[in-house]
Structure formats: structure tokens, C-alpha cells
Design an enzyme around this catalytic site. Structure first.
Site, mmCIF file in Angstrom:
data_model
loop_
_atom_site.group_PDB
_atom_site.id
_atom_site.type_symbol
_atom_site.label_atom_id
_atom_site.label_comp_id
_atom_site.label_asym_id
_atom_site.label_seq_id
_atom_site.Cartn_x
_atom_site.Cartn_y
_atom_site.Cartn_z
ATOM 1 C CB SER A 70 -0.962 -0.039 1.192
ATOM 2 O OG SER A 70 -1.930 0.958 1.114
ATOM 3 C CG ASP A 130 -2.964 -0.711 -2.410
ATOM 4 O OD1 ASP A 130 -2.962 0.460 -1.982
ATOM 5 O OD2 ASP A 130 -3.529 -1.643 -1.798
ATOM 6 C CG ASP A 148 -6.149 0.682 -0.677
ATOM 7 O OD1 ASP A 148 -5.342 1.632 -0.622
ATOM 8 O OD2 ASP A 148 -6.143 -0.260 0.150
#
Length: 448
Positions: free
Chosen positions: A99, A241, A243
């Protein structure tokens, strides 16, 4: 949390905390677990870290050795893996990413067949297998051995899904995108270009070591300057990533997750699309968000810190919008997880449908100054429940009244007490945080 799997997967420094042997065993177990009654189909995505390729090959080797077929999405976003897994009948999905962490860290996130985070029970079984607490599982042989399949088409279908979500053309809109040299570089520009925007993209040249480096949603300064310099209408920044999403308004001001929740929540409420007229937040959301919600009659839930808890609350109560200050926003009508690019599209819908700039939409929320100090202690419970500390917290809360708040909580991962104060100005934040920390020190609770 387990020994290896935390709230956001199995994460560690590549080849130190998380090794290729770990990845191979994760693949071995998943391939066997989901392949006991049929040939398992498992889809894998990765971000742009140098080590992601290494882990992709190790996972694929483990899966195929256990008889599963591994479908490779290549560089893609975490939400795309969730989408493809749930819509194309895969047994589970795997995302290789750490992430927003630096490039030398990596992680393995597991997604179940419905597109949600994998059940803890399955993760616990994988941990037991890694540690040799389960008997060795059989290797596939002959035509039972699995294969790897290039599945870039799955990523393209996800791009089509995102484009279909947009309600209007972005024609004549000048939009900045900060791809964090991560997963978004392969998707975000394609989506905004297809919708007619004039895109101004930065940090979209990943080299394996520059993901999240002074860029993306954890370093907003670059996009803020870019929006002002190019006179853009809006800017969106993603993490490694993709998100998460944070935004920048037309004046170069930061629009964080709390503001995004308010803007989108109010719009959906006006449209009659906000179930229960309720958004789901965490206890770390800013007091200003709650005061603004109260003014317009928008309800809110508060959960523990972590998108996992936000999502659980949403699912249990049927709510459609929730998220965190960090930009991890969940729109449950369209996704099973936080999706940064989807979040940017939903903000664009509000901007275009209401014919208002992002800065204007955010004006109704007065964000309170906030100071968070992490205090290292010998024992979290002892420190948190010390009578003099409790009394100091109560005193600060009384002093702040309706014009601020204090939140003192134990870290879930470190020997740390987090002391957070929100107040009308920065000086008060400093004063009241110091007041509580000083009591902890005098009581001998702090590790210097």
C-alpha cells in the site's frame, strides 16, 4: 491479528519479514485449500515494487504446484483484484502490495471469492502451515499440475467498470492525477482520458523503487503545487495500490477523507441515495466533520480505526458510504473495498452535477486543528487506566467543551499510547496534549 497476517494482509520488508518461501507456502496452501473439490482458479495482481515480481512468481509456483490455475493481472490496483475475483468466479484473489509503505516493504493481501478481505480462519490455517503445524500437503502431478494464464483482460474489464460508473463526460475539465509511481499508473489516466478529461499526470513513471517516494496521497505537496501551477480544476492523488484517494481543490487546498465523506454523503443524501442518511467514520475523523453533519441532519457512525471496521459496520447496517481521513473511502454500491479511482469519479459526479467547484463544496466544513502525539510506554493498559492520567484527560475534555475534543487510545500494533487533541487553534492543541503527556511522564509511565 495473527502471527503473520494483520488487518491488511501479511506485510514486512521484502526478503526479511516477508520472504519468497513465505509466498510460496501461501500459494501452496491456497491452491490446495480451494482445490479439494475442483481445480482452483486464483487471480493475482501486483503493484510496482521491485519485489512484487519475485513474490508473484513465488505465489504462482506454489499455486500451480498444488494444482491451481493462477491468472495474472500483472500491475493493477487492489480494488481491481477484488472486482475481478467477485465478478469472474474466482475462488480467491491475491494482491501483492504494501500500500502506502516504502518500496522495500511488501505484502500479500488475500481476497475471498466474494471480493471481501479473506476470513481470519483461513489466514490462521495458512499461518499454521507456514510454521509446520499442519501436515505437508500433496503436490499435484501429471495433468493435475496447474498453469499460469496471462489475464490482462480482467484488468481491462475493471477499467470498463470504472468508466461505466461516471454519469457525465469530463470534457473541458482539467484534472491532475498523482499516481504515486504505483498501481494507478496503469489505470487512472486511461479512465479519465476515456471520459474526455484533459489530464495532467505526475509520478507515473515507476522504476521499482520510487513508489510512494515524496509523491501520492502520503505526500500531497507535489499535487497541490501542480494544480496551482497548471490552473487545474481539481487534482486526485492515490497511494501505492490505489485503494486510497485524497484530492486537491482548484486553489491547491487539500481535501482529505473527512471532507470527501461530507461532500459525497451530502450529495447522496440530497439524491435520496444515502441509506439511513448515515455515513460511517472512524474515531479519528475530525470534529469539524461531525459539526457539519449535525447542521444538515446527516447521521454518522464511529468505528475503531481501520477500514476493516468501517466496512463491517457498513455491511451490518446496510450503509452505502464510509471511510477514513486517510482517503480510504468505500462506496458499497460499486465496490467491496476502498477504491481510490472510484472515489475520484464519485467526487467528479458531485462537482459536475452540482456545477460547483470542489473548493466551494468543501466550504461548509470547518476542519479543526488536530495534534496527535505517540507516547511510548512500558504497559499500554496500565498507562491508559492510571487514575491521574484519567483525571487529566477528563480535565482537558471539560476545558475543551463543545469547541474541541481529546482522544487517548492504545495502539493496536506498538507499545504506544496515542494522544490526540482537536481544538480551535494549534496552541490549544499543543497545550492540552502536553498536559496529558506530562502527567504520564510524572507517573513514570513513559519510556524515554
Amino acid at each position: 491479528m495473527g502471527k503473520y497476517f494483520g488487518t491488511d494482509g501479511f506485510r514486512g520488508e521484502a526478503n526479511i519479514g516477508l520472504t519468497v518461501e513465505h509466498a510460496f507456502k501461501v500459494g501452496r496452501y491456497l491452491g490446495w485449500y480451494f482445490g479439494q473439490e475442483h481445480k482452483a482458479r486464483i487471480v493475482i495482481g501486483k503493484d510496482t515494487r521491485r519485489s512484487s515480481y519475485m513474490f508473484e512468481y513465488a505465489l504462482a509456483a506454489g499455486l500451480t504446484a498444488s494444482g491451481a490455475d493462477a491468472y495474472l493481472l500483472h500491475v493493477t490496483t487492489t480494488p481491481s483484484v477484488s472486482y475481478v475475483t467477485s465478478t469472474e468466479d474466482f475462488d480467491c484473489g491475491i494482491m501483492i502490495s504494501a500500500s502506502h509503505n516504502p518500496f522495500y516493504d511488501n505484502g500479500i493481501k488475500l481476497i475471498n471469492g466474494k471480493g471481501y478481505k479473506m476470513e481470519a480462519e483461513v489466514e490462521n490455517q495458512i499461518e499454521a502451515y507456514i510454521d509446520g503445524e499442519k501436515k505437508e500437503i500433496p503436490l499435484a502431478t501429471r495433468d493435475g499440475i496447474g498453469r499460469t494464464i496471462d489475464y490482462a483482460a480482467g484488468r481491462n474489464r475493471y477499467i470498463g467498470h470504472l468508466i461505466s460508473v461516471a454519469t457525465r463526460s469530463f470534457k473541458d475539465m482539467k484534472i491532475g492525477l498523482d499516481c504515486a509511481n504505483g498501481s494507478a499508473f496503469a489505470i487512472a489516466k486511461s479512465v479519465f482520458d476515456a471520459l474526455g478529461a484533459k489530464t495532467y499526470v505526475i509520478n507515473n513513471n515507476p522504476d521499482g523503487t520510487n513508489i510512494n517516494t515524496a509523491c501520492g496521497s502520503t505526500h500531497m505537496e507535489g499535487l497541490m503545487a501542480h494544480v496551482k501551477e497548471k490552473h487545474l480544476d481539481v487534482g486526485f492523488a492515490f497511494d501505492g495500490d490505489a485503494d486510497r484517494c485524497l484530492a486537491v481543490d482548484e486553489n491547491g487546498n487539500l481535501i482529505d477523507g473527512d471532507l470527501i465523506l461530507y461532500i459525497c454523503g451530502k450529495y447522496l443524501m440530497e439524491q435520496g441515495r444515502l441509506n439511513g442518511n448515515t455515513i460511517v467514520t472512524t474515531i479519528m475523523s475530525n470534529l469539524g466533520l461531525y459539526k457539519a453533519c449535525d447542521k444538515i441532519g446527516m447521521n454518522y457512525e464511529k468505528t475503531k480505526v481501520g477500514d476493516k471496521y468501517v466496512f463491517e459496520n457498513m455491511m451490518n447496517n446496510g450503509y452505502v458510504l464510509g471511510g477514513e481521513q486517510s482517503g480510504h473511502i468505500i462506496f458499497s454500491k460499486y465496490a467491496k473495498t476502498g477504491d481510490g479511482i472510484l472515489t475520484s469519479l464519485m467526487l467528479m459526479e458531485v462537482i459536475l452535477e452540482k456545477k460547483m467547484s470542489l473548493g466551494k463544496l468543501a466550504e461548509e466544513v470547518r476542519i479543526y486543528p488536530q495534534l496527535l502525539q505517540n507516547v511510548r510506554v512500558a504497559d499500554k493498559k496500565t498507562a491508559r487506566e492510571n487514575p491521574k492520567v484519567v483525571k487529566a484527560i477528563e480535565h482537558v475534555a471539560e476545558e475543551l467543551g463543545e469547541d474541541g475534543r481529546i482522544l487517548v487510545r492504545e495502539s493496536g500494533t506498538e507499545p504506544v499510547i496515542r494522544v490526540m487533541v482537536e481544538a480551535s487553534d494549534d496552541e490549544l492543541c499543543v497545550k492540552y496534549v502536553k498536559e496529558v503527556v506530562d502527567v504520564m511522564s510524572r507517573e513514570g509511565l513513559v519510556i524515554e
